[in-house]
Design an enzyme around this catalytic site. Structure first.
Site, PDB file in Angstrom:
ATOM      1  N   TYR A 239     118.696  22.545   6.786  1.00  0.00           N
ATOM      2  CA  TYR A 239     119.936  23.116   6.371  1.00  0.00           C
ATOM      3  C   TYR A 239     119.744  24.769   6.095  1.00  0.00           C
ATOM      4  O   TYR A 239     118.875  25.043   4.949  1.00  0.00           O
ATOM      5  CB  TYR A 239     120.806  22.766   5.053  1.00  0.00           C
ATOM      6  CG  TYR A 239     122.184  23.473   5.121  1.00  0.00           C
ATOM      7  CD1 TYR A 239     123.025  23.183   6.068  1.00  0.00           C
ATOM      8  CD2 TYR A 239     122.212  24.361   4.072  1.00  0.00           C
ATOM      9  CE1 TYR A 239     124.194  24.083   6.013  1.00  0.00           C
ATOM     10  CE2 TYR A 239     123.455  24.796   3.681  1.00  0.00           C
ATOM     11  CZ  TYR A 239     124.612  24.607   4.883  1.00  0.00           C
ATOM     12  OH  TYR A 239     125.775  25.329   4.545  1.00  0.00           O
TER      13      TYR A 239
ATOM     14  N   ASP B 160     113.092  28.581   3.214  1.00  0.00           N
ATOM     15  CA  ASP B 160     114.600  28.648   2.743  1.00  0.00           C
ATOM     16  C   ASP B 160     114.691  28.082   1.354  1.00  0.00           C
ATOM     17  O   ASP B 160     114.407  26.931   1.236  1.00  0.00           O
ATOM     18  CB  ASP B 160     115.385  27.812   3.718  1.00  0.00           C
ATOM     19  CG  ASP B 160     116.688  27.745   3.204  1.00  0.00           C
ATOM     20  OD1 ASP B 160     117.244  28.106   1.967  1.00  0.00           O
ATOM     21  OD2 ASP B 160     117.611  27.407   4.098  1.00  0.00           O
TER      22      ASP B 160
ATOM     23  N   LYS C  66     122.153  30.716  -4.939  1.00  0.00           N
ATOM     24  CA  LYS C  66     122.528  29.769  -6.172  1.00  0.00           C
ATOM     25  C   LYS C  66     122.171  30.159  -7.352  1.00  0.00           C
ATOM     26  O   LYS C  66     123.087  30.928  -8.046  1.00  0.00           O
ATOM     27  CB  LYS C  66     121.965  28.274  -5.627  1.00  0.00           C
ATOM     28  CG  LYS C  66     122.478  27.593  -4.354  1.00  0.00           C
ATOM     29  CD  LYS C  66     122.170  26.308  -4.139  1.00  0.00           C
ATOM     30  CE  LYS C  66     122.548  25.775  -2.838  1.00  0.00           C
ATOM     31  NZ  LYS C  66     123.953  25.584  -2.462  1.00  0.00           N
TER      32      LYS C  66
END
Length: 424
Positions: free
Chosen positions: A138, A233, A261
Site C-alpha cells: 500500500y 515506504d 502518521k
C-alpha cells in the site's frame, strides 16, 4: 440544550451527504465521539479499547497531555502560514538525525502524497519511468499506487492490475508488480528490466508481513547494481517499532523514504526524505528547469502539526518507551497464541509486536497471496466478536499504543479468549 443524536441518527445523516455513508476509511457504522488515552467512545457512548489508533498516528494515545500542551502553545502564535516556520525546521532536523537515509526532507500533508512525490522524484533523478512495487503493498492513492494493491483477479507477474476506476491503461505499462519475499523473481525482473526501472518501492514490513532475512538487502543490492533507487515506504513503519523506523529495525538503508502518521502526532503531516543529491531536484536553482520537481502544498510543514510531532518524538525518545510499547505487543501476541491454540484453530500471528495480525492458516505467510489464502470467514467472525467485546481495531491490523494500561490489556486478553472460543 443541544440534542444528543444516536449513532444511528448520525449514520443516517451521513448517508445523505457522504458516498457510502462514510469517509472511505473505516466502517461507517461507527461514529466516534471522543478519544482519551487508549480508549474511544462512539456516539452511543459505547467504550472501546483502541487498537486502530487513527490507523497508526496515535502511538501515545488520545489527548496526551504533553502533546496537547505543545499544540496549545502554538495555536495562538498561528495555525498555518504557507511559509517556513521554526517548528517545522526543528522537526526536520530531528527526523534527519533519526532516519538513516534522511539527509534532507520535504514536507507534504499525507503519506499518499509523500509516496506519489517519491515516485516522481525517482523518475526525475534517474530519467527512467518504470516503477517496481509488490503485490499487496500500500502506497497511497496515486494511479501507480493503486496497481495490484488488492487485485480481484490473479494475473501473471509482473502485470499490474488497477484497483480503481479512473486510471488510464497506460499507467499499468509503467508499473511492474512482484511478489514480496521472492528472491529469485526480483533477480529475474531486474535482469530483464533493470535499465528501465527508476525505483523499487517497498514497505519494509509489508502491511503485516515481515521481510525474510536478506530480502531487503537483496533489494538494496539489485537497485545499486542497475542504477535504480530504493524507496522505503515508512509511513507506517517510521518510528513504529524503533526510533529509526524500519531502516533501523532491519538494518537496510534506502535512497529515499516516505514518512507520515507518527511524525504529525495526530495532525496531517508527512514527508519525503532521502539523500541530498536526490532531494536537490526539489531545488530549481540546483538542477535547472529541466530537472526541477515542482512541489508545494497549502499545509506542508504546518506549525501545529510540527509542534505535535516534535513532542511525540520527544516522548518516544525517552528511556523505556519502545520497551513498553513492544512489550504490550508481545503480551497480546502471546495471549492470542494461547487462546487460539486452546481453541484448536490453525493460525499464524504475522508482523512485529508494534504492528501485527492473525491469519487463520496453517501455512507460512510470506506475501499478499498467503494472507488472502487464510480463512477469511473465520477472520471476520473473530474480529466481530472482538468488536462486540469492546476492542476497536482494523480487520487486518492491530496497533498497540503506549497509552495501554494493565487493565486495558487484561480486558483485551479476555476478549481474545472469547473470540477464540467463538470460532468453529
Amino acid at each position: 440544550m443541544e440534542k444528543i443524536l444516536t449513532q444511528a441518527e448520525w449514520t443516517e445523516r451521513a448517508r445523505a451527504v457522504l458516498p457510502a455513508g462514510g469517509f472511505g476509511n473505516f466502517d461507517p457504522g461507527i461514529v466516534i465521539r471522543e478519544g482519551n488515552g487508549a480508549r474511544v467512545r462512539d456516539e452511543d457512548g459505547k467504550e472501546y479499547i483502541d487498537y486502530l489508533i487513527g490507523s497508526g498516528p496515535m502511538m501515545l494515545g488520545h489527548g496526551h497531555p504533553e502533546v496537547m500542551e505543545a499544540v496549545l502553545q502554538q495555536l495562538p502564535k498561528g495555525m498555518t502560514f504557507f511559509a517556513s516556520n521554526a517548528r517545522g525546521i526543528e522537526l526536520a532536523e530531528e527526523i534527519c538525525r533519526a532516519v538513516p537515509c534522511a539527509e534532507q526532507l520535504r514536507y507534504v500533508s499525507t503519506g499518499g502524497e509523500a509516496d506519489m512525490y517519491a515516485i516522481r522524484l525517482a523518475r526525475a533523478s534517474t530519467g527512467r519511468t518504470k516503477i517496481v512495487k509488490f503485490e499487496g503493498g500500500y502506497h497511497g492513492m496515486s494511479a501507480e499506487a493503486q496497481m495490484s494493491l488488492a487485485p480481484s483477479v490473479r494475473v501473471n507477474f509482473p502485470q499490474a492490475v488497477p484497483d480503481s476506476a479512473g486510471i488510464p491503461p497506460s499507467v499499468a505499462a509503467e508499473v511492474l508488480v512482484a511478489p514480496f519475499n521472492d528472491f529469485e523473481y526480483i533477480k529475474q525482473l531486474m535482469a530483464a528490466h533493470g535499465h528501465e526501472i527508476a525505483a523499487i518501492i517497498a514497505e519494509p514490513l509489508q502491511r503485516i508481513v515481515p521481510p525474510l532475512p536478506g530480502f531487503l538487502e537483496l533489494l538494496r543490492e539489485e537497485t545499486q547494481k542497475h542504477g535504480s533507487l530504493l524507496i522505503f515506504d515508512e509511513v507506517v513503519t517510521g518510528f513504529r517499532s524503533t526510533y529509526g523506523g524500519g531502516q533501523e529495525l532491519y538494518g537496510v538503508t534506502p535512497d529515499l523514504a516516505t514518512l507520515g502518521k507518527v511524525i504529525g502526532g495526530g495532525f496531517p503531516l508527512a514527508a519525503i526524505a532521502g539523500r541530498a543529491d536526490i532531494m536537490r531536484h526539489f531545488d530549481k536553482a540546483q538542477v535547472g528547469a529541466e530537472g526541477w520537481l515542482m512541489q508545494l502544498g497549502t499545509l506542508s510543514g504546518n506549525p501545529v502539526a510540527a509542534a505535535a510531532g516534535l513532542k511525540t518524538l520527544e516522548v518516544l525518545r525517552r528511556e523505556g518507551a519502545y520497551d513498553r510499547l513492544n512489550g504490550h505487543g508481545k503480551r497480546l501476541m502471546q495471549a492470542t497464541s494461547a487462546a487460539l491454540e486452546e481453541a484448536g484453530v490453525p493460525f499464524r500471528i504475522v508482523g512485529e509486536p508494534a504492528l501485527f495480525e492473525v491469519v487463520f492458516t496453517d501455512s507460512k505467510v510470506r506475501d499478499y497471496r498467503d494472507t488472502q489464502a487464510g480463512n477469511l470467514k473465520r477472520s471476520r467472525r473473530y474480529n466481530a466478536v472482538l468488536r462486540a467485546e469492546g476492542i476497536f481495531k482494523s480487520p487486518g491490523k492491530t496497533y498497540p499504543s503506549l497509552a495501554l494500561t494493565g487493565e486495558d490489556l487484561e480486558q483485551t486478553e479476555a476478549a481474545i479468549r472469547k473470540a477464540a472460543m467463538a470460532l468453529d
